[in-house]
Motif scaffolding. Structure first.
Motif, PDB file in Angstrom:
ATOM      1  N   MET A   1       0.844  -1.196   0.000  1.00 12.15           N
ATOM      2  CA  MET A   1       0.000   0.000   0.000  1.00 12.15           C
ATOM      3  C   MET A   1       0.882   1.249   0.000  1.00 12.15           C
ATOM      4  SD  MET A   1      -3.373  -0.588   0.182  1.00 12.15           S
ATOM      5  CE  MET A   1      -4.145   0.630   1.241  1.00 12.15           C
ATOM      6  N   SER A   2       0.526   2.192  -0.863  1.00 11.47           N
ATOM      7  CA  SER A   2       1.249   3.451  -0.917  1.00 11.47           C
ATOM      8  C   SER A   2       0.675   4.417   0.116  1.00 11.47           C
ATOM      9  CB  SER A   2       1.127   4.066  -2.309  1.00 11.47           C
ATOM     10  OG  SER A   2       1.706   3.232  -3.274  1.00 11.47           O
ATOM     11  N   LYS A   3       1.547   5.278   0.614  1.00 11.45           N
ATOM     12  CA  LYS A   3       1.099   6.348   1.492  1.00 11.45           C
ATOM     13  C   LYS A   3       1.198   7.669   0.754  1.00 11.45           C
ATOM     14  CE  LYS A   3       1.606   4.838   6.255  1.00 11.45           C
ATOM     15  NZ  LYS A   3       2.154   5.211   7.583  1.00 11.45           N
ATOM     16  N   GLY A   4       0.305   8.568   1.114  1.00 11.32           N
ATOM     17  CA  GLY A   4       0.327   9.875   0.483  1.00 11.32           C
ATOM     18  C   GLY A   4      -0.075  10.953   1.460  1.00 11.32           C
ATOM     19  N   LEU A   5       0.267  12.179   1.125  1.00 13.40           N
ATOM     20  CA  LEU A   5      -0.050  13.323   1.966  1.00 13.40           C
ATOM     21  C   LEU A   5      -1.475  13.794   1.714  1.00 13.40           C
ATOM     22  CD1 LEU A   5       1.029  15.533   3.928  1.00 13.40           C
ATOM     23  CD2 LEU A   5       1.683  16.841   1.889  1.00 13.40           C
ATOM     24  N   GLU A   6      -2.169  14.131   2.772  1.00 12.29           N
ATOM     25  CA  GLU A   6      -3.460  14.824   2.699  1.00 12.29           C
ATOM     26  C   GLU A   6      -3.341  16.131   3.470  1.00 12.29           C
ATOM     27  OE1 GLU A   6      -6.660  11.101   2.636  1.00 12.29           O
ATOM     28  OE2 GLU A   6      -6.681  12.562   4.267  1.00 12.29           O
ATOM     29  N   ILE A   7      -3.945  17.179   2.952  1.00 11.29           N
ATOM     30  CA  ILE A   7      -4.001  18.447   3.678  1.00 11.29           C
ATOM     31  C   ILE A   7      -5.427  18.639   4.157  1.00 11.29           C
ATOM     32  CG2 ILE A   7      -3.639  20.934   3.567  1.00 11.29           C
ATOM     33  CD1 ILE A   7      -1.494  20.420   1.508  1.00 11.29           C
ATOM     34  N   ARG A   8      -5.569  18.710   5.473  1.00 11.21           N
ATOM     35  CA  ARG A   8      -6.889  18.750   6.101  1.00 11.21           C
ATOM     36  C   ARG A   8      -7.138  20.095   6.770  1.00 11.21           C
ATOM     37  NH1 ARG A   8      -6.846  12.687   8.969  1.00 11.21           N
ATOM     38  NH2 ARG A   8      -6.534  11.507   7.008  1.00 11.21           N
ATOM     39  N   LEU A   9      -8.415  20.410   6.938  1.00  9.94           N
ATOM     40  CA  LEU A   9      -8.797  21.629   7.647  1.00  9.94           C
ATOM     41  C   LEU A   9      -8.658  21.381   9.143  1.00  9.94           C
ATOM     42  CD1 LEU A   9      -9.964  24.516   7.341  1.00  9.94           C
ATOM     43  CD2 LEU A   9     -12.235  23.506   7.638  1.00  9.94           C
ATOM     44  N   ALA A  10      -7.732  22.091   9.782  1.00 11.16           N
ATOM     45  CA  ALA A  10      -7.497  21.908  11.213  1.00 11.16           C
ATOM     46  C   ALA A  10      -8.480  22.718  12.049  1.00 11.16           C
ATOM     47  CB  ALA A  10      -6.067  22.313  11.564  1.00 11.16           C
ATOM     48  N   SER A  11      -8.839  23.899  11.561  1.00 12.61           N
ATOM     49  CA  SER A  11      -9.754  24.780  12.287  1.00 12.61           C
ATOM     50  C   SER A  11     -10.290  25.812  11.317  1.00 12.61           C
ATOM     51  CB  SER A  11      -9.029  25.476  13.448  1.00 12.61           C
ATOM     52  OG  SER A  11      -7.924  26.231  12.962  1.00 12.61           O
ATOM     53  N   ARG A  12     -11.397  26.427  11.694  1.00  8.84           N
ATOM     54  CA  ARG A  12     -11.995  27.448  10.829  1.00  8.84           C
ATOM     55  C   ARG A  12     -11.347  28.798  11.100  1.00  8.84           C
ATOM     56  NH1 ARG A  12     -15.676  24.794   8.158  1.00  8.84           N
ATOM     57  NH2 ARG A  12     -16.853  23.105   9.149  1.00  8.84           N
ATOM     58  N   PRO A  13     -10.917  29.492  10.035  1.00 11.90           N
ATOM     59  CA  PRO A  13     -10.211  30.760  10.242  1.00 11.90           C
ATOM     60  C   PRO A  13     -11.133  31.878  10.712  1.00 11.90           C
ATOM     61  CG  PRO A  13     -10.509  30.330   7.904  1.00 11.90           C
ATOM     62  CD  PRO A  13     -11.003  29.109   8.626  1.00 11.90           C
ATOM     63  N   GLN A  14     -10.543  32.798  11.450  1.00 13.51           N
ATOM     64  CA  GLN A  14     -11.199  34.048  11.807  1.00 13.51           C
ATOM     65  C   GLN A  14     -10.477  35.147  11.031  1.00 13.51           C
ATOM     66  OE1 GLN A  14     -13.941  34.114  13.875  1.00 13.51           O
ATOM     67  NE2 GLN A  14     -13.739  31.887  13.816  1.00 13.51           N
ATOM     68  N   GLY A  15     -11.135  35.723  10.040  1.00  8.30           N
ATOM     69  CA  GLY A  15     -10.443  36.668   9.175  1.00  8.30           C
ATOM     70  C   GLY A  15      -9.564  35.924   8.184  1.00  8.30           C
ATOM     71  N   LEU A  16      -8.371  36.468   7.943  1.00  7.32           N
ATOM     72  CA  LEU A  16      -7.459  35.876   6.975  1.00  7.32           C
ATOM     73  C   LEU A  16      -6.954  34.524   7.474  1.00  7.32           C
ATOM     74  CD1 LEU A  16      -6.063  36.620   4.248  1.00  7.32           C
ATOM     75  CD2 LEU A  16      -4.093  37.319   5.622  1.00  7.32           C
ATOM     76  N   PRO A  17      -7.032  33.461   6.648  1.00 11.56           N
ATOM     77  CA  PRO A  17      -6.511  32.155   7.085  1.00 11.56           C
ATOM     78  C   PRO A  17      -5.016  32.220   7.378  1.00 11.56           C
ATOM     79  CG  PRO A  17      -7.900  31.917   5.138  1.00 11.56           C
ATOM     80  CD  PRO A  17      -7.671  33.390   5.323  1.00 11.56           C
ATOM     81  N   THR A  18      -4.572  31.306   8.222  1.00 16.01           N
ATOM     82  CA  THR A  18      -3.152  31.164   8.545  1.00 16.01           C
ATOM     83  C   THR A  18      -2.770  29.697   8.410  1.00 16.01           C
ATOM     84  OG1 THR A  18      -3.467  30.711  10.910  1.00 16.01           O
ATOM     85  CG2 THR A  18      -3.396  33.037  10.235  1.00 16.01           C
ATOM     86  N   MET A  19      -1.472  29.411   8.522  1.00 16.29           N
ATOM     87  CA  MET A  19      -1.004  28.031   8.424  1.00 16.29           C
ATOM     88  C   MET A  19      -1.571  27.162   9.539  1.00 16.29           C
ATOM     89  SD  MET A  19       0.738  27.685   5.684  1.00 16.29           S
ATOM     90  CE  MET A  19       1.486  26.095   6.005  1.00 16.29           C
ATOM     91  N   GLU A  20      -1.967  27.779  10.658  1.00 16.44           N
ATOM     92  CA  GLU A  20      -2.539  27.010  11.770  1.00 16.44           C
ATOM     93  C   GLU A  20      -3.888  26.381  11.404  1.00 16.44           C
ATOM     94  OE1 GLU A  20      -0.762  29.942  12.436  1.00 16.44           O
ATOM     95  OE2 GLU A  20       0.778  28.470  13.000  1.00 16.44           O
ATOM     96  N   ASN A  21      -4.512  26.845  10.345  1.00 23.49           N
ATOM     97  CA  ASN A  21      -5.805  26.296   9.925  1.00 23.49           C
ATOM     98  C   ASN A  21      -5.667  25.017   9.106  1.00 23.49           C
ATOM     99  OD1 ASN A  21      -6.574  29.700   9.436  1.00 23.49           O
ATOM    100  ND2 ASN A  21      -7.497  28.460  11.058  1.00 23.49           N
ATOM    101  N   PHE A  22      -4.409  24.570   8.856  1.00 24.09           N
ATOM    102  CA  PHE A  22      -4.179  23.393   8.018  1.00 24.09           C
ATOM    103  C   PHE A  22      -3.434  22.310   8.793  1.00 24.09           C
ATOM    104  CE2 PHE A  22      -4.326  27.133   5.304  1.00 24.09           C
ATOM    105  CZ  PHE A  22      -5.193  26.752   4.284  1.00 24.09           C
ATOM    106  N   ASP A  23      -3.790  21.064   8.526  1.00 19.02           N
ATOM    107  CA  ASP A  23      -3.070  19.901   9.050  1.00 19.02           C
ATOM    108  C   ASP A  23      -2.453  19.126   7.893  1.00 19.02           C
ATOM    109  OD1 ASP A  23      -3.098  19.873  11.795  1.00 19.02           O
ATOM    110  OD2 ASP A  23      -4.979  18.761  11.959  1.00 19.02           O
ATOM    111  N   PHE A  24      -1.285  18.534   8.114  1.00 15.20           N
ATOM    112  CA  PHE A  24      -0.604  17.704   7.119  1.00 15.20           C
ATOM    113  C   PHE A  24      -0.578  16.276   7.649  1.00 15.20           C
ATOM    114  CE2 PHE A  24       0.857  22.022   6.877  1.00 15.20           C
ATOM    115  CZ  PHE A  24       0.975  22.291   5.525  1.00 15.20           C
ATOM    116  N   VAL A  25      -1.219  15.361   6.937  1.00 15.22           N
ATOM    117  CA  VAL A  25      -1.400  13.997   7.432  1.00 15.22           C
ATOM    118  C   VAL A  25      -0.966  13.000   6.365  1.00 15.22           C
ATOM    119  CG1 VAL A  25      -3.067  12.300   8.289  1.00 15.22           C
ATOM    120  CG2 VAL A  25      -3.336  14.728   8.874  1.00 15.22           C
ATOM    121  N   GLU A  26      -0.115  12.040   6.750  1.00 11.31           N
ATOM    122  CA  GLU A  26       0.231  10.928   5.862  1.00 11.31           C
ATOM    123  C   GLU A  26      -0.848   9.854   6.014  1.00 11.31           C
ATOM    124  OE1 GLU A  26       2.677  10.438   3.692  1.00 11.31           O
ATOM    125  OE2 GLU A  26       3.648  12.379   4.015  1.00 11.31           O
ATOM    126  N   ALA A  27      -1.431   9.447   4.887  1.00 11.77           N
ATOM    127  CA  ALA A  27      -2.544   8.483   4.928  1.00 11.77           C
ATOM    128  C   ALA A  27      -2.320   7.390   3.892  1.00 11.77           C
ATOM    129  CB  ALA A  27      -3.868   9.205   4.649  1.00 11.77           C
TER     130      ALA A  27
END
Length: 334
Positions: A1-27
């Motif tokens: 089985m191959s693994k790949g990166l997924e970029i997930r929504l970590a939280s909903r932004p208030q105003g301009l999005p930031t990097m904290e709103n994204f999660d990086f997950v190997e799946a």
């Protein structure tokens, strides 16, 4: 089985999005069920509408879910097929970007031919941005030969195509606004606009009046705010506005006051219509016929801003929100 990166929504932004709103997950790469294909994504799109999907609440498209991969247009190569008519190596357009691997039901996939156009073109000129430009201009704003057309956000993916399509359909004059001298130069030298201005150089109303002393007949709105107010002032009687987006408002934490001259909509008998591209499927064949022919004939100029690597997709998206792109913002995944 191959693994790949997924970029997930970590939280909903208030105003301009930031990097904290994204999660990086190997799946683990999922396995396709009946009528599905496993796709390895090659290139994906980031688009302004995605900012709205990061918010909670009812809209014309469901919001992204916290803890799950984001979604968006992508072109990928079929790795495994469990569907008739699809073979490994086929290229498909679908809406499960923001990940290396996606299982896509073939009813939601469209085969594309790299011999006709590069894969990225199906996310741009021959994809959703191109269809948005065409539908808004032709179906909503009912652009006619001899019209004076104003486009805000004109150096972006949609705006730069609107201006070119308008010229090819006989517009008398096409005017664009953009956010830097380099983008203004692109509009004039490469995208074929007759006039363009940097909205940072002074009031939009004043600059538009100078560019269009005879007034405007069509406004294609990607920005809203001051641009919409200026367009209403500049409109000739019976002008038509296609309201595609209002990127100047997307990151506001509280609503901003609207244009102060709305009474002119009555006085000038204006048509101001918002639209979503999905409501205009009836012009899809005309879009492919006209724009596809112009593209093949070399009459459409387009520029791509390409960010390398899926891990940098959030940076590309944040750059899009800042206006870093000229033309289409894309992420090359593989």
């Amino acid at each position: 089985m191959s693994k790949g990166l997924e970029i997930r929504l970590a939280s909903r932004p208030q105003g301009l999005p930031t990097m904290e709103n994204f999660d990086f997950v190997e799946a683990e790469a999922p396995q396709p069920g009946e009528g599905e294909v496993l796709v390895r994504n090659l290139v994906m799109s980031v688009d302004p509408y995605m900012r709205g999907r990061m918010n909670e609440g009812k809209s014309y498209v469901p919001p992204f879910e916290v803890g799950k991969a984001l979604q968006g247009g992508a072109v990928g190569e079929v790795v495994t097929s469990n569907a008739e008519g699809y073979e490994p190596g086929d290229l498909v357009l679908h809406m499960l970007g923001w990940r290396d691997y996606a299982v896509v039901p073939t009813k939601h996939a469209t085969k594309v031919d790299a011999n006709v156009a590069p894969p990225s073109a199906y996310l741009y000129v021959l994809g959703m941005p191109g269809m948005t430009a065409y539908a808004g201009l032709v179906d909503v704003a009912e652009q006619k030969e001899g019209d004076v057309v104003f486009v805000s956000g004109a150096a972006g993916a949609v705006g730069s195509l609107v201006g070119q399509i308008a010229k090819l359909r006989g517009a008398k004059k096409v005017i664009g606004s953009a956010g830097s001298p380099e983008k203004v130069k692109y509009l004039l030298d490469e995208a074929g606009f007759d006039a363009a201005f940097n909205y940072h150089d002074g009031p939009v109303r004043k600059q538009l009046a100078e560019a269009a002393p005879e007034g405007i007949d069509v406004y294609f709105d990607n920005v809203g705010g001051e641009h919409l107010e200026a367009a209403i002032f500049a409109f000739n009687d019976f002008g038509r506005a296609a309201e595609c987006g209002m990127i100047s408002q997307y990151n506001n934490e509280s609503p901003q006051p609207g244009p102060r001259n709305l009474m002119m909509i009555v006085q000038k008998r204006l048509k101001v219509q918002g639209f979503i591209v999905g409501d205009h499927a009836h012009v899809k064949d005309a879009f492919f016929s006209e724009v596809g022919t112009w593209l093949a004939e070399g009459k459409i100029n387009y520029r791509e801003t390409v960010v390398e690597g899926l891990r940098n997709a959030p940076d590309a998206f944040l750059g899009l929100m800042r206006g870093d792109n000229t033309g289409k913002m894309l992420v090359k995944i593989a």
